[in-house]
Every structure is written in structure tokens, then in C-alpha cells.
Design a protein around this motif. Structure first.
Motif, PDB file in Angstrom:
ATOM      1  N   THR A 296      91.829  15.808   4.607  1.00 33.36           N
ATOM      2  CA  THR A 296      93.076  15.190   4.639  1.00 33.36           C
ATOM      3  C   THR A 296      94.571  16.011   4.434  1.00 33.36           C
ATOM      4  O   THR A 296      95.706  15.498   4.678  1.00 33.36           O
ATOM      5  CB  THR A 296      93.318  13.899   3.786  1.00 33.36           C
ATOM      6  OG1 THR A 296      93.491  14.143   2.453  1.00 33.36           O
ATOM      7  CG2 THR A 296      92.076  12.673   3.910  1.00 33.36           C
ATOM      8  N   TYR A 297      94.260  17.248   3.903  1.00 31.97           N
ATOM      9  CA  TYR A 297      95.225  18.210   3.838  1.00 31.97           C
ATOM     10  C   TYR A 297      95.097  19.440   4.488  1.00 31.97           C
ATOM     11  O   TYR A 297      95.729  20.378   4.366  1.00 31.97           O
ATOM     12  CB  TYR A 297      95.642  18.160   2.381  1.00 31.97           C
ATOM     13  CG  TYR A 297      94.405  18.792   1.488  1.00 31.97           C
ATOM     14  CD1 TYR A 297      94.263  20.135   1.096  1.00 31.97           C
ATOM     15  CD2 TYR A 297      93.919  17.721   0.716  1.00 31.97           C
ATOM     16  CE1 TYR A 297      93.379  20.380   0.326  1.00 31.97           C
ATOM     17  CE2 TYR A 297      93.003  18.105  -0.259  1.00 31.97           C
ATOM     18  CZ  TYR A 297      92.796  19.566  -0.490  1.00 31.97           C
ATOM     19  OH  TYR A 297      91.479  19.922  -1.312  1.00 31.97           O
ATOM     20  N   SER A 298      93.825  19.626   4.928  1.00 29.88           N
ATOM     21  CA  SER A 298      93.481  21.078   5.588  1.00 29.88           C
ATOM     22  C   SER A 298      94.284  21.558   6.617  1.00 29.88           C
ATOM     23  O   SER A 298      94.467  22.723   6.790  1.00 29.88           O
ATOM     24  CB  SER A 298      92.175  21.154   5.746  1.00 29.88           C
ATOM     25  OG  SER A 298      91.674  20.219   6.655  1.00 29.88           O
ATOM     26  N   SER A 299      94.927  20.525   7.353  1.00 30.05           N
ATOM     27  CA  SER A 299      95.582  20.685   8.637  1.00 30.05           C
ATOM     28  C   SER A 299      97.014  20.224   8.377  1.00 30.05           C
ATOM     29  O   SER A 299      97.473  19.565   9.387  1.00 30.05           O
ATOM     30  CB  SER A 299      95.070  20.439   9.918  1.00 30.05           C
ATOM     31  OG  SER A 299      94.736  19.172   9.849  1.00 30.05           O
ATOM     32  N   ILE A 300      97.638  19.978   7.365  1.00 26.31           N
ATOM     33  CA  ILE A 300      98.669  19.500   6.692  1.00 26.31           C
ATOM     34  C   ILE A 300      99.933  20.003   7.730  1.00 26.31           C
ATOM     35  O   ILE A 300     100.698  19.199   8.125  1.00 26.31           O
ATOM     36  CB  ILE A 300      99.160  19.513   5.540  1.00 26.31           C
ATOM     37  CG1 ILE A 300     100.134  18.505   5.041  1.00 26.31           C
ATOM     38  CG2 ILE A 300      99.379  20.926   4.934  1.00 26.31           C
ATOM     39  CD1 ILE A 300     100.175  18.167   3.394  1.00 26.31           C
ATOM     40  N   ASP A 301     100.079  21.259   7.955  1.00 29.73           N
ATOM     41  CA  ASP A 301     100.997  21.708   8.755  1.00 29.73           C
ATOM     42  C   ASP A 301     101.048  21.237  10.072  1.00 29.73           C
ATOM     43  O   ASP A 301     102.213  20.814  10.725  1.00 29.73           O
ATOM     44  CB  ASP A 301     100.893  23.257   8.925  1.00 29.73           C
ATOM     45  CG  ASP A 301     100.929  24.052   7.554  1.00 29.73           C
ATOM     46  OD1 ASP A 301     102.024  23.799   6.663  1.00 29.73           O
ATOM     47  OD2 ASP A 301     100.118  24.781   7.145  1.00 29.73           O
ATOM     48  N   LYS A 302      99.875  21.069  10.735  1.00 27.60           N
ATOM     49  CA  LYS A 302      99.966  20.650  12.287  1.00 27.60           C
ATOM     50  C   LYS A 302     100.464  19.121  12.198  1.00 27.60           C
ATOM     51  O   LYS A 302     101.326  18.683  13.172  1.00 27.60           O
ATOM     52  CB  LYS A 302      98.431  20.639  12.674  1.00 27.60           C
ATOM     53  CG  LYS A 302      98.308  20.191  14.061  1.00 27.60           C
ATOM     54  CD  LYS A 302      96.937  20.442  14.633  1.00 27.60           C
ATOM     55  CE  LYS A 302      96.057  19.472  14.228  1.00 27.60           C
ATOM     56  NZ  LYS A 302      94.813  19.485  14.650  1.00 27.60           N
ATOM     57  N   HIS A 303      99.889  18.262  11.068  1.00 32.35           N
ATOM     58  CA  HIS A 303     100.365  16.880  10.863  1.00 32.35           C
ATOM     59  C   HIS A 303     101.776  16.875  10.698  1.00 32.35           C
ATOM     60  O   HIS A 303     102.534  15.920  11.644  1.00 32.35           O
ATOM     61  CB  HIS A 303      99.841  16.211  10.046  1.00 32.35           C
ATOM     62  CG  HIS A 303      98.297  15.926  10.081  1.00 32.35           C
ATOM     63  ND1 HIS A 303      97.719  15.254  11.117  1.00 32.35           N
ATOM     64  CD2 HIS A 303      97.183  16.271   9.467  1.00 32.35           C
ATOM     65  CE1 HIS A 303      96.245  15.124  10.892  1.00 32.35           C
ATOM     66  NE2 HIS A 303      96.157  15.908   9.910  1.00 32.35           N
ATOM     67  N   LEU A 304     102.453  17.690   9.808  1.00 30.68           N
ATOM     68  CA  LEU A 304     103.668  17.676   9.523  1.00 30.68           C
ATOM     69  C   LEU A 304     104.639  17.973  10.743  1.00 30.68           C
ATOM     70  O   LEU A 304     105.887  17.208  11.196  1.00 30.68           O
ATOM     71  CB  LEU A 304     104.280  18.517   8.309  1.00 30.68           C
ATOM     72  CG  LEU A 304     103.752  18.031   7.129  1.00 30.68           C
ATOM     73  CD1 LEU A 304     104.040  19.084   5.972  1.00 30.68           C
ATOM     74  CD2 LEU A 304     104.181  16.630   6.666  1.00 30.68           C
ATOM     75  N   ALA A 305     104.213  19.001  11.583  1.00 33.58           N
ATOM     76  CA  ALA A 305     105.017  19.249  13.064  1.00 33.58           C
ATOM     77  C   ALA A 305     105.022  18.046  13.785  1.00 33.58           C
ATOM     78  O   ALA A 305     106.061  17.881  14.388  1.00 33.58           O
ATOM     79  CB  ALA A 305     104.335  20.583  13.371  1.00 33.58           C
TER      80      ALA A 305
END
Length: 161
Positions: A90-99
Motif C-alpha cells: 500500500t506504500y511501495s509505489s506511493i510516488d506513482k499514486h500521488l502523481a
């Protein structure tokens, strides 16, 4: 009184609905009921000598790759990205989600909240905090009502910027 639309987004099962239930109704349930589409709740909060009605959009969780309808983001004054501190996916690709959230909403600042701190030891929590690639605004527990009010007050402050 002014009304502000705010979004809670993040993967499925991270506790978005539980955070909202704790904040709006001061209730917590262990039962997991998946949100389908979007559910809207509201609560009036006093912030800096004014009353603000938060229209809280609980956006259905994703497993990461699904697209959230752009219409959900229209008119949002602020957003909170929630992840589960006990589930790395749930947080490993947080950058992609935020973008993606920033692109869909036009918002520049997203409140980042790690939920379910009651499931980890202090040491495990420190490891997660060091692992996450972005600054975490708050670590919460909807179950123990820890930092929930603070998370929504921070979200409220974002609506006024």
C-alpha cells in the motif's frame, strides 16, 4: 459557513472508511465492508474561528493500477492519501499514486497518512517510516482513535490554502 469537498484515497483495505467513521461518528468496527464507487459523509469542524463543513468523499480503494474516475476529483479542496503501515504493497509505489492524484485533482499538496499503527511495534513503525519515499504527515489508528482528529484538522487546513 463554508463547505469544502475533501477526498480520502488509497488502496483497498487501508482504513479510509474506518478513519471517516471514527472522525464523523466516533465509531470503529472490525468488520470490513468494501466501498463501491464513492461514499460521501459530512462533518462541521471549527477551525481558526470559522465553521467549515467538510464533505468527505470516501473513494473506493484500488489495488494500484485501476483508474479512479476523474469526476470524483472535480472541485476537491484537499485530499488525504491513506496507506496501511502493516502492508508494504500500500506504500511501495506511493510516488506513482500521488502523481496520479495530483494530476486528476489539480491539488499540489496531499496529506499523507499511515494508518493502522496499532498493528506494529514501535521499531517496526520506525522501519516503515524510514522506508516510505515521501514525508508522512501523520501516523494514525482508527481503532485506537490515535491522531484521527489531527489528520482531519490538517486536511481542513489544506482546504483553506
Amino acid at each position: 459557513m463554508i463547505a469544502k469537498k475533501v477526498l480520502l484515497v488509497g488502496n483497498f483495505g487501508v482504513g479510509k472508511t474506518s478513519l471517516i467513521r471514527r472522525f464523523v461518528l466516533n465509531q470503529f468496527s472490525e468488520d470490513y465492508i468494501s466501498t463501491i464507487g464513492v461514499r460521501v459523509s459530512s462533518k462541521v469542524v471549527a477551525y481558526e474561528n470559522q465553521e467549515i463543513k467538510l464533505l468527505i468523499w470516501d473513494v473506493a480503494g484500488t489495488s494500484g493500477d485501476e483508474k479512479i474516475p476523474k469526476a470524483y476529483f472535480l472541485g476537491a479542496s484537499a485530499a488525504m492519501f491513506v496507506f496501511d503501515v502493516s502492508r508494504e504493497e500500500t506504500y511501495s509505489s506511493i510516488d506513482k499514486h500521488l502523481a496520479s492524484i495530483k494530476e486528476l485533482s489539480g491539488l499540489q499538496n496531499i496529506t499523507i497518512v499511515g494508518n493502522k499503527k496499532d498493528l506494529l511495534s514501535k521499531e517496526e513503525l520506525e522501519t516503515v517510516i524510514d522506508t516510505v519515499s515521501v514525508k508522512i504527515d501523520l501516523i494514525t489508528s482508527a481503532k485506537e482513535d490515535d491522531n484521527v482528529e489531527d489528520a482531519f484538522l490538517q486536511l481542513t487546513s489544506q482546504t483553506l490554502k
